[in-house]
Design an enzyme around this catalytic site. Structure first.
Site: not given
Ligand code: NAD
Ligand code: GLY
Length: 383
Positions: A134, A156, A198, A240, A250, A255, A259, A262, A266, A280
């Site tokens: 929890r 998020k 971004e 942000k 949101e 917030r 997007n 986005h 998506h 992405h």
């Molecule tokens: P990811 O976490 O898959 O990282 C991308 C690649 O880079 C992976 O292969 C990872 O292993 C590698 N990597 C990471 N750091 C590294 C480093 N320092 N050196 C070498 N390799 C490295 O992808 P991402 O682009 O970081 O994140 C995408 C995800 O984030 C998606 O699932 C998306 O939905 C999510 N997201 C969430 C929010 C939120 O507000 N929570 C916002 C935007 C995106």
């Molecule tokens: N990446 C969108 C949000 O954090 O609201």
């Protein structure tokens, strides 16, 4: 210079950005080499002194040892948990594996989870922290540019399910975020560029001077440049942080501005299949170009500004013609159907983030599917 002196210097040079959320407030520390201070940042949130360091199979070998030693320096006991790298880990399967590992190690509610990785690890570990027993505390150490400027900030957390991305999740704020620019040295150029989409987004939403600065520095910034990188990351995080502080869940609408681009993105990502062909950030870059183009076509945004945005995105190396995106070709009807999975879709209408110009993004509810399909048909049919 002794390592202790270096450590103190790095700590003093850190930029600290507060996120004001009442009793969920936290600090984002940004600087070069900060991973060595992971223990200092995490210790106040680890009353049992036990830390579960969750990472992926790419980041673990590269940055795991530095994180472990930073944590151990503060007297913390570290239990590393490594998951397969890639979006497919942000799934029921990945969640079950992580939760089972926590249970097998008899994790307690008062132990701390530390997410060391990109958005996949941050979203997954944050979600696991939110639901295991929890709710446990967690700290983010984001290692991609995207995670540093976006996913690690704002609480998020989610996993993807068959029906769509990020459909199961919760708001669970971290207790602290530690942004070490040095970890980006090992990030592949393509991932770094994707994160840059971004960064550009923040200029487009509400910061025209930042957009102008990016125009001057942008292309060089993707490849390196420490001082400029620090400015780009901290400006993005501040943007942000301000939006999240004003509209954490949101509900006030604000917030949703985050997007921008986005909803189109998506759609493309869902059709491309999250298999690495279309990242992405690459989808977001194209989506932002389309949000500006659509806004210009309906007379909301000056055409010259849509052109200016397209020019910067292309200069940085993004593909902004949706017909040429990797993972395609996509049919307009299929794009619309995938866009309609958006959490903000309802009754045959979508909320789109459109724009009155650079730095003037606008939430436009009630855009009907037929208008979006007409637009998609138009751009997919253009010669
Ligand atoms: P990811 O976490 O898959 O990282 C991308 C690649 O880079 C992976 O292969 C990872 O292993 C590698 N990597 C990471 N750091 C590294 C480093 N320092 N050196 C070498 N390799 C490295 O992808 P991402 O682009 O970081 O994140 C995408 C995800 O984030 C998606 O699932 C998306 O939905 C999510 N997201 C969430 C929010 C939120 O507000 N929570 C916002 C935007 C995106
Ligand atoms: N990446 C969108 C949000 O954090 O609201």
């Amino acid at each position: 210079m002794s390592s202790e002196t270096k450590r103190l210097e790095a700590m003093q040079a850190a930029t600290v950005i507060p996120i004001g959320l009442g009793d969920r407030s936290y600090r984002i520390s940004c600087g070069f080499g900060l991973i060595a201070q992971a223990g200092e940042v995490c210790a106040p949130f680890a009353p049992t002194r036990r830390v579960f360091l969750v990472t992926d199979s790419h980041v673990g070998p590269l940055w795991g040892p530095a994180a472990v030693s930073g944590l151990e320096d503060a007297g913390l006991r570290v239990i590393p948990l490594q998951l397969e790298a890639g979006e497919q880990t942000k799934s029921w399967g990945g969640l079950a594996a992580l939760i089972d590992a926590l249970a097998a190690e008899r994790a307690e509610r008062q132990d701390l989870i530390v997410a060391l990785g990109g958005g996949v690890i941050g979203d997954l570990a944050g979600f696991a922290a939110g639901v295991f027993k929890r709710g446990m505390d967690f700290v983010q150490i984001p290692t991609t540019l995207l995670a540093q400027v976006d996913s690690a900030v704002g609480g998020k957390t989610a996993i993807d399910i068959e029906a769509g991305k990020n459909l199961v999740g919760l708001f669970h704020q971290p207790r602290a975020v530690l942004v070490d620019y040095a970890v980006l040295d090992t990030l592949p150029l393509r991932e770094r560029r994707a994160g840059f989409a971004e960064v550009i987004k923040y200029g487009l939403i509400n910061n025209r001077p930042f957009f102008d600065w990016l125009k001057a520095e942008g292309a060089a910034l993707v490849g390196g440049g420490s001082a400029t990188l620090a400015h780009a990351v901290t400006t993005s995080i501040r943007s942000k942080a301000a939006i999240v502080a004003a509209d954490e869940r949101e509900t006030a609408g604000l917030r949703a501005l985050l997007n921008l681009g986005h909803t189109f993105a998506h759609g493309f990502e869902a059709l491309a299949g999250y298999d690495g062909r279309l990242l992405h950030g690459e989808a977001v870059a194209c989506g932002m170009a389309l949000a500006f183009d659509y806004s210009a076509r309906i007379g909301l945004c000056p055409e010259a500004e849509a052109h200016e945005v397209a020019t910067l995105l292309e200069a940085v190396g993004f593909q902004i013609d949706p017909r040429k995106l990797p993972g395609g070709p996509f049919a307009p009807e299929a794009v619309l159907e995938a866009m309609a999975q958006d959490k903000k879709a309802s009754g045959g209408k979508l909320t789109l983030i459109l724009t009155e110009g650079i730095g003037r993004a606008k939430i436009v509810p009630g855009v009907d599917f037929a208008s979006i399909l007409a637009y998609l048909n138009e751009i997919f049919g253009e010669g």
